[in-house]
Design a protein around this motif. Structure first.
Motif, mmCIF file in Angstrom:
data_model
loop_
_atom_site.group_PDB
_atom_site.id
_atom_site.type_symbol
_atom_site.label_atom_id
_atom_site.label_comp_id
_atom_site.label_asym_id
_atom_site.label_seq_id
_atom_site.Cartn_x
_atom_site.Cartn_y
_atom_site.Cartn_z
ATOM 1 N N TYR A 185 0.821 -1.212 0.000
ATOM 2 C CA TYR A 185 0.000 0.000 0.000
ATOM 3 C C TYR A 185 0.856 1.263 0.000
ATOM 4 O O TYR A 185 0.331 2.371 -0.124
ATOM 5 N N GLU A 186 2.171 1.110 0.193
ATOM 6 C CA GLU A 186 3.090 2.241 0.287
ATOM 7 C C GLU A 186 2.669 3.179 1.421
ATOM 8 O O GLU A 186 2.748 4.410 1.313
ATOM 9 N N HIS A 187 2.176 2.553 2.480
ATOM 10 C CA HIS A 187 1.845 3.270 3.710
ATOM 11 C C HIS A 187 2.412 2.497 4.898
ATOM 12 O O HIS A 187 2.469 1.267 4.874
ATOM 13 N N THR A 188 2.808 3.218 5.921
ATOM 14 C CA THR A 188 3.190 2.634 7.205
ATOM 15 C C THR A 188 2.236 3.175 8.256
ATOM 16 O O THR A 188 2.001 4.393 8.309
ATOM 17 N N ALA A 189 1.659 2.292 9.062
ATOM 18 C CA ALA A 189 0.719 2.712 10.098
ATOM 19 C C ALA A 189 1.455 2.922 11.413
ATOM 20 O O ALA A 189 2.197 2.048 11.871
ATOM 21 N N ILE A 190 1.264 4.074 12.011
ATOM 22 C CA ILE A 190 1.801 4.378 13.343
ATOM 23 C C ILE A 190 0.635 4.299 14.327
ATOM 24 O O ILE A 190 -0.400 4.948 14.142
ATOM 25 N N VAL A 191 0.806 3.509 15.376
ATOM 26 C CA VAL A 191 -0.258 3.256 16.334
ATOM 27 C C VAL A 191 0.204 3.673 17.726
ATOM 28 O O VAL A 191 1.345 3.404 18.124
ATOM 29 N N ALA A 192 -0.681 4.342 18.456
ATOM 30 C CA ALA A 192 -0.382 4.751 19.833
ATOM 31 C C ALA A 192 -1.681 5.205 20.491
ATOM 32 O O ALA A 192 -2.709 5.384 19.820
ATOM 33 N N ASN A 193 -1.648 5.378 21.797
ATOM 34 C CA ASN A 193 -2.732 6.038 22.525
ATOM 35 C C ASN A 193 -2.273 7.436 22.907
ATOM 36 O O ASN A 193 -1.109 7.639 23.284
ATOM 37 N N ILE A 194 -3.190 8.400 22.828
ATOM 38 C CA ILE A 194 -2.875 9.784 23.168
ATOM 39 C C ILE A 194 -3.878 10.310 24.197
ATOM 40 O O ILE A 194 -5.014 9.842 24.264
ATOM 41 N N ARG A 195 -3.432 11.270 24.996
ATOM 42 C CA ARG A 195 -4.336 11.980 25.900
ATOM 43 C C ARG A 195 -4.597 13.360 25.301
ATOM 44 O O ARG A 195 -3.656 14.066 24.903
ATOM 45 N N THR A 196 -5.866 13.727 25.234
ATOM 46 C CA THR A 196 -6.270 14.965 24.576
ATOM 47 C C THR A 196 -6.738 15.989 25.607
ATOM 48 O O THR A 196 -7.263 15.637 26.665
ATOM 49 N N GLN A 197 -6.555 17.258 25.275
ATOM 50 C CA GLN A 197 -7.015 18.312 26.183
ATOM 51 C C GLN A 197 -8.532 18.372 26.223
ATOM 52 O O GLN A 197 -9.144 18.515 27.281
ATOM 53 N N GLN A 198 -9.160 18.228 25.044
ATOM 54 C CA GLN A 198 -10.617 18.275 24.967
ATOM 55 C C GLN A 198 -11.173 16.854 24.933
ATOM 56 O O GLN A 198 -10.553 15.956 24.357
ATOM 57 N N PRO A 199 -12.341 16.611 25.551
ATOM 58 C CA PRO A 199 -12.931 15.271 25.521
ATOM 59 C C PRO A 199 -13.359 14.883 24.120
ATOM 60 O O PRO A 199 -13.778 15.725 23.322
ATOM 61 N N HIS A 200 -13.232 13.583 23.822
ATOM 62 C CA HIS A 200 -13.580 13.115 22.471
ATOM 63 C C HIS A 200 -15.079 12.997 22.243
ATOM 64 O O HIS A 200 -15.531 12.899 21.096
ATOM 65 N N VAL A 224 -8.890 10.120 26.177
ATOM 66 C CA VAL A 224 -7.890 9.238 25.571
ATOM 67 C C VAL A 224 -8.430 8.697 24.239
ATOM 68 O O VAL A 224 -9.576 8.251 24.160
ATOM 69 N N CYS A 225 -7.599 8.751 23.211
ATOM 70 C CA CYS A 225 -7.927 8.187 21.898
ATOM 71 C C CYS A 225 -6.809 7.246 21.462
ATOM 72 O O CYS A 225 -5.634 7.468 21.778
ATOM 73 N N SER A 226 -7.193 6.222 20.740
ATOM 74 C CA SER A 226 -6.213 5.394 20.048
ATOM 75 C C SER A 226 -6.063 5.960 18.647
ATOM 76 O O SER A 226 -7.070 6.270 17.990
ATOM 77 N N ILE A 227 -4.828 6.128 18.193
ATOM 78 C CA ILE A 227 -4.620 6.671 16.850
ATOM 79 C C ILE A 227 -4.063 5.593 15.925
ATOM 80 O O ILE A 227 -3.307 4.717 16.344
ATOM 81 N N VAL A 228 -4.480 5.677 14.673
ATOM 82 C CA VAL A 228 -3.875 4.907 13.590
ATOM 83 C C VAL A 228 -3.537 5.936 12.519
ATOM 84 O O VAL A 228 -4.425 6.455 11.843
ATOM 85 N N TRP A 229 -2.256 6.249 12.395
ATOM 86 C CA TRP A 229 -1.803 7.294 11.478
ATOM 87 C C TRP A 229 -1.056 6.619 10.337
ATOM 88 O O TRP A 229 0.093 6.204 10.481
ATOM 89 N N SER A 230 -1.707 6.495 9.206
ATOM 90 C CA SER A 230 -1.127 5.829 8.036
ATOM 91 C C SER A 230 -0.444 6.882 7.164
ATOM 92 O O SER A 230 -1.097 7.826 6.704
ATOM 93 N N GLN A 231 0.858 6.705 6.950
ATOM 94 C CA GLN A 231 1.655 7.686 6.228
ATOM 95 C C GLN A 231 2.525 7.004 5.186
ATOM 96 O O GLN A 231 2.793 5.801 5.272
ATOM 97 N N THR A 232 2.977 7.768 4.209
ATOM 98 C CA THR A 232 3.951 7.228 3.273
ATOM 99 C C THR A 232 5.178 6.801 4.072
ATOM 100 O O THR A 232 5.441 7.336 5.158
ATOM 101 N N PRO A 233 5.954 5.837 3.573
ATOM 102 C CA PRO A 233 7.118 5.364 4.344
ATOM 103 C C PRO A 233 8.071 6.475 4.761
ATOM 104 O O PRO A 233 8.562 6.486 5.898
#
Length: 394
Positions: A185-200, A224-233
């Motif tokens: 797919y020529e994408h790399t997924a970056i996964v993490a949990n983040i804490r946000t200032q504003q509620p989701h 708190v949100c889980s992120i999936v950030w798919s980006q070019t390599p």
């Protein structure tokens, strides 16, 4: 020597869904999985999550699984917001956009993968027709009447039907010599949990950026949100090289500051994204489900749902065959499952390819098309309803 009617290789979400759906079937099931199929949850929520749709939630309730999922690691979401970064196009989905087909405003549930596996394992381990074997397969010897599995622990297991639920690099698929089509797919997924200032506010968000989509999935903690950030390599490599604060600043910019400043709750992990599609899913005595048969881009969050629907469709077919005392290992009886699920997988792969092509890059014409398309869809209730119902599996 042990014997089972059905041997499921893989004790993950899809393999356990298949076993749970066969809880009342008149058959003996062996689940072959290296290690325990249930694992203790960490003190903090993990970043690997799935957005489970209403169709699969209903199936899990029917199989008496849902009530065993740790509620503190699952969070319903009642709306979705999708937008194109640096463009006028955006769209909002909510429970009332489904045409009244839902009992509540809940569109789906974000669940930690491990919590879902544990809920499934809790039910499956109590089934009288299931035995779990903690080992791996060294070799598969197949004949027209049965499969003989030579196990790493020195034992052997015979079965009439071998089910490959063992993931993208499926050993079962390789042993069966099923050909596979794959594409980077020529994408790399970056996964993490983040804490946000504003509620989701229990809203699932997705921003399409020129270098790939960013999903923010609402967890049980309102900030708190889980992120999936798919980006070019190249973009992913740059992001992975950032300090935590630099990464969070880039994330805020990519999301148009949707939830204010953020901080990391977990470390970042990254993995390349590849489309895979097995050109054969079944032969006499062997069948594939889930990632063993297909992997898709996570931009719509449908990978786990697609695999679970494979398992449920196969369970329904096997249940009927067993009731009618037909041979569950004959290819002619497995063909309806293969045809139906290959079609659904191909539709999803084509849709993901279309979305990825349309939302990639900063081409002015594509930006205009997607902006107009998102804005128009947001105003057309019938079109919006169709999108939401499909996403929910209704």
């Amino acid at each position: 020597m042990q014997h089972a009617d059905i041997a499921i290789v893989g004790g993950g979400i899809v393999g356990l869904t298949l076993a749970a759906a066969l809880k009342d079937a008149p058959c003996r099931i062996a689940i072959i999985n290296k290690g325990l199929i249930d694992q203790p949850l960490g003190d903090k929520p993990g970043a690997r999550v799935s957005a489970i749709n209403q169709a699969n939630i209903s199936a899990l309730k029917k199989a008496d699984v849902w009530q065993h999922i740790d509620a503190s690691r699952a969070n319903p979401y009642n709306a979705m917001h999708v937008w194109d970064k640096d463009s006028f196009g955006d769209i909002h989905f909510a429970g009332n956009d489904t045409g009244g087909e839902l009992e509540s405003d809940t569109l789906g549930v974000i669940i930690e993968n491990l919590a879902l596996v544990n809920g499934l394992a809790h039910s499956v381990l109590k089934q009288d027709n299931v035995v779990v074997i903690d080992t791996t397969i060294e070799r598969v010897l197949s004949s027209s009447q049965q499969n003989m599995l030579m196990l790493e622990n020195g034992d052997a297991l015979s079965c009439r039907l071998l089910v490959g639920a063992d993931g993208a690099n499926s050993f079962v698929r390789k042993q069966a010599n099923f050909p596979i089509t794959f594409r980077d797919y020529e994408h790399t997924a970056i996964v993490a949990n983040i804490r946000t200032q504003q509620p989701h506010e229990n809203v699932a968000r997705q921003a399409f950026t020129p270098t790939g989509p960013l999903a923010l999935l609402p967890m049980r903690d309102p900030n708190v949100c889980s992120i999936v950030w798919s980006q070019t390599p190249d973009a992913a490599k740059t992001l992975q090289g950032y300090s935590d604060s630099e990464f969070c600043n880039a994330l805020v910019a990519a999301s148009n500051n949707a939830l204010g400043p953020v901080s990391l709750e977990t470390s970042r992990t990254a993995f390349p994204l590849t489309m895979r599609y097995a050109r054969e899913w079944a032969k006499d005595g062997i069948v594939l489900v889930g990632d063993a048969a297909h992997t898709i881009h996570p931009l719509a969050g449908q990978g786990a749902n697609l695999g679970m629907q494979d398992a449920l469709a196969l369970a329904a077919l096997l249940g009927t065959l067993l009731e009618e005392q037909k041979d569950i290992g004959q290819l002619r009886y497995l063909r309806p499952y293969e045809r139906a699920r290959k079609t659904e997988a191909m539709k999803m792969i084509a849709a993901m390819d279309g979305f990825k092509f349309l939302f990639d890059g900063n081409d002015p014409l594509k930006k205009l098309i997607r902006g107009v398309g998102l804005a128009a869809t947001d105003k057309l209730s019938a079109v919006k309803q169709a999108f939401v119902n499909h996403a929910m599996g209704l």
